[in-house]
Design an enzyme around this catalytic site. Structure first.
Site, PDB file in Angstrom:
ATOM      1  CG  ASP A  60      -2.035  -0.983   1.217  1.00  0.00           C
ATOM      2  OD1 ASP A  60      -3.000  -0.629   0.318  1.00  0.00           O
ATOM      3  OD2 ASP A  60      -2.363  -1.881   1.932  1.00  0.00           O
ATOM      4  CD  GLU A  65      -4.795  11.743   1.954  1.00  0.00           C
ATOM      5  OE1 GLU A  65      -5.576  10.410   1.615  1.00  0.00           O
ATOM      6  OE2 GLU A  65      -5.361  12.830   1.601  1.00  0.00           O
ATOM      7  CG  ASP A  66      -3.782   6.403   4.178  1.00  0.00           C
ATOM      8  OD1 ASP A  66      -4.622   7.287   4.410  1.00  0.00           O
ATOM      9  OD2 ASP A  66      -3.806   5.619   3.471  1.00  0.00           O
ATOM     10  NE  ARG A  85      -1.078   2.038   3.994  1.00  0.00           N
ATOM     11  CZ  ARG A  85      -1.720   2.961   3.461  1.00  0.00           C
ATOM     12  NH1 ARG A  85      -2.835   3.040   3.481  1.00  0.00           N
ATOM     13  NH2 ARG A  85      -0.798   3.795   2.850  1.00  0.00           N
ATOM     14  NE  ARG A 130      -7.362   0.395   7.548  1.00  0.00           N
ATOM     15  CZ  ARG A 130      -6.905   0.453   6.498  1.00  0.00           C
ATOM     16  NH1 ARG A 130      -6.069   1.599   6.043  1.00  0.00           N
ATOM     17  NH2 ARG A 130      -7.219  -0.586   5.518  1.00  0.00           N
ATOM     18  CG  HIS A 160      -9.191   6.551   4.942  1.00  0.00           C
ATOM     19  ND1 HIS A 160      -8.391   6.121   3.970  1.00  0.00           N
ATOM     20  CD2 HIS A 160      -8.663   6.232   5.976  1.00  0.00           C
ATOM     21  CE1 HIS A 160      -7.343   5.381   4.514  1.00  0.00           C
ATOM     22  NE2 HIS A 160      -7.670   5.342   5.751  1.00  0.00           N
ATOM     23  CB  CYS A 247      -4.751   7.756  -1.473  1.00  0.00           C
ATOM     24  SG  CYS A 247      -6.457   7.663  -0.868  1.00  0.00           S
TER      25      CYS A 247
END
Ligand code: GLY
Length: 253
Positions: A60, A65-66, A85, A130, A160, A247
């Site tokens: 991923d 962005e995450d 992640r 998340r 999200h 993202c």
């Protein structure tokens, strides 16, 4: 000058995390080609592109962005809600330390950058699978000294917060009211997605251009009728990995 931090598509993207979608045979070559087009759109919108290398062990990792919330004053590295992640963070730390003082969310807090929407000094954070209460609280503790407000928001039926709502103008958000309550965004102009396109709320405003998936023509027309300048990109293969246009970059001044 704007800088867009990006990361090349992992050859292992087909093994990505999936929450609301079933596996559908992601083609890593097509995903990489769509990502290159996306990076060209970012460059045309005025960004210098930083391209971190692909990692075959981090499916991923294109979804940078995450991994961080970057404001003008500070970068907050996240602790992603999906344990797979978390190893994405060190490469982002090494890059972001070049631009900002860096702090990080600590266990047991979790936070995904995809849950964080900023408009001026106001931030909203999705209470999602998340991002937990501890992560949201820590984000507030880091940012409130700089004059930001951080408000938790409930979301429904999406991964999200930024699946449900994104900024498409200085004071305008594009939103799916089935996923998030418009009342949360008082004082802003609200543009709703076309009802036939429930996944259409994820758009990326860069300067005065909205980078936007080509899959949502009806919502695109609504934005253009509101005098928003839209640049479409092919993004279907990355969407199969539950990633949208926000993202795939961290855009900072
Ligand atoms: N595949 C995107 C994510 O779940 O984080």
């Amino acid at each position: 000058m704007l800088v867009a931090v990006t990361r090349k598509v992992s050859p292992a993207i087909a093994r990505c995390e999936l929450t609301h979608l079933k596996p559908s045979g992601i083609d890593p070559v097509l995903a990489a080609s769509q990502h290159e087009t996306y990076c060209r759109a970012l460059a045309e919108a005025g960004c210098r592109i930083v391209s971190l290398p692909a990692d075959p062990d981090l499916p991923d990792s294109v979804f940078v962005e995450d991994g961080a919330v970057v404001l003008d004053e500070i970068a907050v590295l996240t602790r992603p809600g999906a344990p797979s992640r978390r190893p994405e963070i060190p490469a982002l730390r090494a890059e972001l330390e070049r631009y900002r003082p860096v702090v990080e969310i600590n266990a047991p807090g979790t936070l995904d950058g995809g849950d964080v929407l900023q408009v001026g000094r106001r931030l909203w954070v999705g209470r999602s699978g998340r991002s937990n209460a501890g992560g949201i609280r820590q984000l507030g503790e880091f940012l409130e000294p700089f004059g930001y407000t951080v408000a938790p928001v409930s979301i429904r039926g999406c991964l999200h917060l930024k699946t449900a709502v994104t900024r498409v103008g200085p004071d305008t958000v594009l939103l799916n009211p089935d996923m998030v309550d418009p009342v949360c965004f008082d004082g802003l102009n609200i543009l709703e997605v076309d009802r036939s396109e429930p996944m259409a709320a994820n758009a990326l405003l860069v300067g005065e251009t909205v980078i936007y998936p080509e899959a949502f023509p009806a919502t695109r027309r609504k934005m253009e009728q509101a005098d928003i300048q839209v640049r479409t990109v092919p993004a279907g293969e990355l969407a199969k990995a539950e990633g949208g246009v926000t993202c795939c970059s961290i855009v900072l001044r």
